[in-house]
Scaffold this motif. Structure first.
Motif, PDB file in Angstrom:
ATOM      1  N   GLY A 281       0.917  -1.110  -0.170  1.00 19.22           N
ATOM      2  CA  GLY A 281       0.118   0.095   0.022  1.00 19.22           C
ATOM      3  C   GLY A 281       1.051   1.167  -0.088  1.00 19.22           C
ATOM      4  N   GLY A 282       2.265   1.202  -0.170  1.00 15.79           N
ATOM      5  CA  GLY A 282       2.961   2.252  -0.358  1.00 15.79           C
ATOM      6  C   GLY A 282       2.709   3.397  -1.245  1.00 15.79           C
ATOM      7  N   LEU A 283       2.006   2.708  -2.496  1.00 21.15           N
ATOM      8  CA  LEU A 283       1.668   3.632  -3.681  1.00 21.15           C
ATOM      9  C   LEU A 283       0.624   4.647  -3.197  1.00 21.15           C
TER      10      LEU A 283
ATOM     11  N   THR B 129       5.652   4.771 -15.991  1.00 15.53           N
ATOM     12  CA  THR B 129       4.912   5.648 -15.576  1.00 15.53           C
ATOM     13  C   THR B 129       3.442   5.632 -15.983  1.00 15.53           C
ATOM     14  N   TRP B 130       3.118   4.962 -16.859  1.00  8.80           N
ATOM     15  CA  TRP B 130       1.718   4.542 -17.043  1.00  8.80           C
ATOM     16  C   TRP B 130       1.353   3.393 -16.276  1.00  8.80           C
ATOM     17  N   ALA B 131       2.314   2.647 -15.864  1.00 12.68           N
ATOM     18  CA  ALA B 131       1.807   1.387 -14.932  1.00 12.68           C
ATOM     19  C   ALA B 131       1.863   2.083 -13.346  1.00 12.68           C
ATOM     20  N   TYR B 132       2.446   3.190 -13.092  1.00  8.97           N
ATOM     21  CA  TYR B 132       2.332   3.738 -11.920  1.00  8.97           C
ATOM     22  C   TYR B 132       1.043   4.227 -11.566  1.00  8.97           C
ATOM     23  N   ARG B 133       0.640   5.206 -12.671  1.00  6.39           N
ATOM     24  CA  ARG B 133      -0.579   5.670 -12.700  1.00  6.39           C
ATOM     25  C   ARG B 133      -1.798   4.587 -12.387  1.00  6.39           C
TER      26      ARG B 133
ATOM     27  N   PRO C 185       4.319  14.857  -9.874  1.00  9.10           N
ATOM     28  CA  PRO C 185       3.930  14.056 -10.970  1.00  9.10           C
ATOM     29  C   PRO C 185       4.272  12.591 -10.804  1.00  9.10           C
ATOM     30  N   PRO C 186       3.526  11.634 -11.274  1.00 10.42           N
ATOM     31  CA  PRO C 186       3.830  10.277 -11.535  1.00 10.42           C
ATOM     32  C   PRO C 186       5.182  10.124 -12.124  1.00 10.42           C
ATOM     33  N   ALA C 187       5.419  10.756 -13.163  1.00  8.98           N
ATOM     34  CA  ALA C 187       6.775  10.783 -13.850  1.00  8.98           C
ATOM     35  C   ALA C 187       8.143  10.809 -12.847  1.00  8.98           C
ATOM     36  N   ALA C 188       7.771  11.720 -11.813  1.00 13.31           N
ATOM     37  CA  ALA C 188       8.816  12.113 -10.947  1.00 13.31           C
ATOM     38  C   ALA C 188       9.104  11.030  -9.970  1.00 13.31           C
TER      39      ALA C 188
END
Length: 253
Positions: free
Chosen positions: A90-92, A244-248, A101-104
């Motif tokens: 659950g750290g996300l 980055t997409w996978a993070y979002r 930004p997610p990219a960061a």
């Protein structure tokens, strides 16, 4: 009473620097012992191969492949485990609440992990050059190979960790990726069967290995070296974009 307006979202570069510094300080204690393991593993492989490889193109392939293997161990294997653990614990959710930004987040973590590979890769390349009597004149090319191959492999590792449905599967995929980098990167290309050679061409680290191996020639073909590094850079952009997409995707679930 009106609600206070939210603070503006942080810009990419300052947010990236903040995440990078935080990840670097957090991972330093835990990851340095693993970096020694990665370095000793690569040096051990070169010592074993010294008994069956005399020199020439095969020696260049062994040294270059073992050097980039340090990058693969940290940037691919460990990063896949880190993001897999972050998603499972659950750290996300913590990062999702930050105005960054997610990219960061992805680039900061990838950059921090890739930074740990610098000393081990340099030590491995110098040790291999001594073992196989290869020239060290052009080892400065590591300044390009490490970040470009690291970006490609870190993006792949982050994507594997974020897309894997379970933490155990993320760990497995990261280890399989590192094993592929070991088998397909260290072994000379002309010794591999045809279908396996095609799989080698699909591995991002291959082009970093090829670029480094070519610099051991007396007169390197810098145009081809630049082309290999360009492929690494292109794959790095794609893999980090996918991560980055996978993070979002993982952060909103």
């Amino acid at each position: 009473m009106e609600a206070a307006p939210l603070a503006p979202r942080a810009r990419l570069l300052p947010a990236l620097c903040a995440v990078y510094r935080a990840q670097l300080s957090r991972a330093r204690v835990a990851r340095i012992p693993l970096l020694f393991v990665a370095t000793f593993q690569s040096i051990g492989i070169m010592v074993l191969m010294r008994g069956v490889v005399d020199g020439g193109n095969e020696a260049r392939a062994v040294v270059a492949g073992s050097s980039v293997l340090v990058v693969a161990f940290v940037a691919l294997n460990l990063l896949a485990q880190y993001f897999g653990q972050l998603r499972a614990s659950g750290g996300l959710d913590h990062y999702a609440t930050l105005p960054v930004p997610p990219a960061a987040v992805v680039l900061g973590a990838a950059g921090a992990y890739a930074s740990f590979t610098v000393p081990g890769t340099v030590v491995t390349a110098v040790t291999g050059s001594v073992l196989f009597d290869l020239p060290m004149t052009h080892l400065w090319v590591l300044a390009a190979v490490i970040p470009l191959a690291g970006a490609a492999l870190a993006g792949l590792g982050a994507a594997l960790g974020l897309l894997a449905p379970r933490q155990e599967l993320a760990t497995l995929l990261g280890q399989l990726g590192m094993s592929a980098a070991l088998l397909l990167g260290v072994l000379p290309a002309d010794r591999l069967p045809g279908p396996v050679g095609y799989a080698r061409d699909l591995l991002p680290s291959t082009y970093g290995v090829e670029a480094l191996a070519r610099t051991f020639d007396a007169r390197p073909d810098w145009a081809v070296v630049g082309l290999d590094l360009g492929v690494c850079a292109a794959v790095g952009v794609v893999s980090l974009s996918v991560a980055t997409w996978a993070y979002r995707r993982a952060a909103v679930r």
